[in-house]
Design a protein around this motif. Structure first.
Motif, PDB file in Angstrom:
ATOM      1  N   MET A   1       0.826  -1.187   0.000  1.00  0.00           N
ATOM      2  CA  MET A   1       0.000   0.000   0.000  1.00  0.00           C
ATOM      3  C   MET A   1       0.871   1.251   0.000  1.00  0.00           C
ATOM      4  O   MET A   1       0.592   2.194  -0.698  1.00  0.00           O
ATOM      5  N   ARG A   2       1.951   1.244   0.782  1.00  0.00           N
ATOM      6  CA  ARG A   2       2.838   2.405   0.834  1.00  0.00           C
ATOM      7  C   ARG A   2       3.453   2.678  -0.537  1.00  0.00           C
ATOM      8  O   ARG A   2       3.613   3.824  -0.918  1.00  0.00           O
ATOM      9  N   VAL A   3       3.753   1.632  -1.269  1.00  0.00           N
ATOM     10  CA  VAL A   3       4.327   1.798  -2.607  1.00  0.00           C
ATOM     11  C   VAL A   3       3.341   2.556  -3.498  1.00  0.00           C
ATOM     12  O   VAL A   3       3.732   3.430  -4.268  1.00  0.00           O
ATOM     13  N   ALA A   4       2.049   2.233  -3.391  1.00  0.00           N
ATOM     14  CA  ALA A   4       1.037   2.920  -4.202  1.00  0.00           C
ATOM     15  C   ALA A   4       0.996   4.406  -3.869  1.00  0.00           C
ATOM     16  O   ALA A   4       0.883   5.250  -4.753  1.00  0.00           O
ATOM     17  N   PHE A   5       1.093   4.751  -2.578  1.00  0.00           N
ATOM     18  CA  PHE A   5       1.075   6.160  -2.191  1.00  0.00           C
ATOM     19  C   PHE A   5       2.315   6.887  -2.692  1.00  0.00           C
ATOM     20  O   PHE A   5       2.233   8.019  -3.143  1.00  0.00           O
ATOM     21  N   VAL A   6       3.459   6.243  -2.624  1.00  0.00           N
ATOM     22  CA  VAL A   6       4.693   6.849  -3.136  1.00  0.00           C
ATOM     23  C   VAL A   6       4.581   7.057  -4.641  1.00  0.00           C
ATOM     24  O   VAL A   6       4.939   8.108  -5.165  1.00  0.00           O
TER      25      VAL A   6
ATOM     26  N   ARG B   1     -15.111  14.119 -21.942  1.00  0.00           N
ATOM     27  CA  ARG B   1     -14.168  13.914 -20.830  1.00  0.00           C
ATOM     28  C   ARG B   1     -14.724  12.909 -19.838  1.00  0.00           C
ATOM     29  O   ARG B   1     -15.930  12.743 -19.706  1.00  0.00           O
ATOM     30  N   PHE B   2     -13.826  12.262 -19.113  1.00  0.00           N
ATOM     31  CA  PHE B   2     -14.201  11.425 -17.982  1.00  0.00           C
ATOM     32  C   PHE B   2     -13.177  11.658 -16.878  1.00  0.00           C
ATOM     33  O   PHE B   2     -12.054  12.094 -17.137  1.00  0.00           O
ATOM     34  N   CYS B   3     -13.585  11.409 -15.634  1.00  0.00           N
ATOM     35  CA  CYS B   3     -12.715  11.721 -14.497  1.00  0.00           C
ATOM     36  C   CYS B   3     -12.522  10.538 -13.563  1.00  0.00           C
ATOM     37  O   CYS B   3     -13.403   9.691 -13.418  1.00  0.00           O
ATOM     38  N   ARG B   4     -11.360  10.528 -12.933  1.00  0.00           N
ATOM     39  CA  ARG B   4     -11.005   9.537 -11.930  1.00  0.00           C
ATOM     40  C   ARG B   4     -10.469  10.275 -10.708  1.00  0.00           C
ATOM     41  O   ARG B   4      -9.846  11.331 -10.830  1.00  0.00           O
ATOM     42  N   MET B   5     -10.697   9.698  -9.512  1.00  0.00           N
ATOM     43  CA  MET B   5     -10.296  10.362  -8.280  1.00  0.00           C
ATOM     44  C   MET B   5      -9.394   9.469  -7.436  1.00  0.00           C
ATOM     45  O   MET B   5      -9.604   8.256  -7.359  1.00  0.00           O
ATOM     46  N   THR B   6      -8.410  10.091  -6.820  1.00  0.00           N
ATOM     47  CA  THR B   6      -7.557   9.420  -5.847  1.00  0.00           C
ATOM     48  C   THR B   6      -7.592  10.227  -4.556  1.00  0.00           C
ATOM     49  O   THR B   6      -7.936  11.410  -4.560  1.00  0.00           O
ATOM     50  N   ILE B   7      -7.228   9.580  -3.461  1.00  0.00           N
ATOM     51  CA  ILE B   7      -7.113  10.265  -2.171  1.00  0.00           C
ATOM     52  C   ILE B   7      -5.699  10.052  -1.674  1.00  0.00           C
ATOM     53  O   ILE B   7      -5.208   8.922  -1.630  1.00  0.00           O
ATOM     54  N   HIS B   8      -5.046  11.153  -1.319  1.00  0.00           N
ATOM     55  CA  HIS B   8      -3.668  11.089  -0.827  1.00  0.00           C
ATOM     56  C   HIS B   8      -3.374  12.342  -0.009  1.00  0.00           C
ATOM     57  O   HIS B   8      -3.735  13.445  -0.418  1.00  0.00           O
ATOM     58  N   ASN B   9      -2.728  12.157   1.136  1.00  0.00           N
ATOM     59  CA  ASN B   9      -2.345  13.279   2.011  1.00  0.00           C
ATOM     60  C   ASN B   9      -3.518  14.198   2.335  1.00  0.00           C
ATOM     61  O   ASN B   9      -3.438  15.414   2.177  1.00  0.00           O
ATOM     62  N   ASP B  10      -4.625  13.614   2.789  1.00  0.00           N
ATOM     63  CA  ASP B  10      -5.800  14.387   3.187  1.00  0.00           C
ATOM     64  C   ASP B  10      -6.345  15.270   2.076  1.00  0.00           C
ATOM     65  O   ASP B  10      -6.877  16.354   2.317  1.00  0.00           O
ATOM     66  N   ALA B  11      -6.197  14.823   0.845  1.00  0.00           N
ATOM     67  CA  ALA B  11      -6.711  15.584  -0.292  1.00  0.00           C
ATOM     68  C   ALA B  11      -7.298  14.639  -1.329  1.00  0.00           C
ATOM     69  O   ALA B  11      -6.882  13.494  -1.456  1.00  0.00           O
ATOM     70  N   PHE B  12      -8.278  15.155  -2.054  1.00  0.00           N
ATOM     71  CA  PHE B  12      -8.868  14.452  -3.182  1.00  0.00           C
ATOM     72  C   PHE B  12      -8.236  15.015  -4.450  1.00  0.00           C
ATOM     73  O   PHE B  12      -8.242  16.231  -4.656  1.00  0.00           O
ATOM     74  N   HIS B  13      -7.718  14.141  -5.282  1.00  0.00           N
ATOM     75  CA  HIS B  13      -7.093  14.545  -6.543  1.00  0.00           C
ATOM     76  C   HIS B  13      -7.960  13.994  -7.671  1.00  0.00           C
ATOM     77  O   HIS B  13      -8.142  12.776  -7.773  1.00  0.00           O
TER      78      HIS B  13
END
Length: 90
Positions: free
Chosen positions: A1-6, A50-62
């Protein structure tokens, strides 16, 4: 999981600094980043084709926006931090 965040942090950093957003295709994003599919692109990222995808990292939505055309290049990126979000789950 940490690898994915990095990997996400590296990707977001390189995308944010890129001069040309056409360098990241959806195929590259799809295989490298854990994400959620959005039904619609929010706010300024919305647009025809267009289409969109979302990630969550460091208390933020990207939210990443991709074109439906050709190799599906990234056409936008917007980040919302935790203090900018008000969510209700049904």
């Amino acid at each position: 999981m940490r690898v994915a965040f990095v990997a996400l942090a590296s990707l977001i950093g390189s995308v944010a600094n890129a001069q040309d957003t056409d360098t990241l295709t959806y195929e590259m994003f799809e295989t490298a980043i854990h994400h959620v599919n959005l039904l619609d692109c929010p706010g300024e990222l919305s647009g025809e084709g267009r289409f969109c995808r979302m990630t969550i990292h460091n208390d933020a939505f990207h939210v990443f926006a991709f074109s439906e055309e050709g190799e599906q290049p990234m056409v936008g990126l917007k980040t919302w931090y935790e203090d900018e979000i008000d969510m209700t789950f049904k």
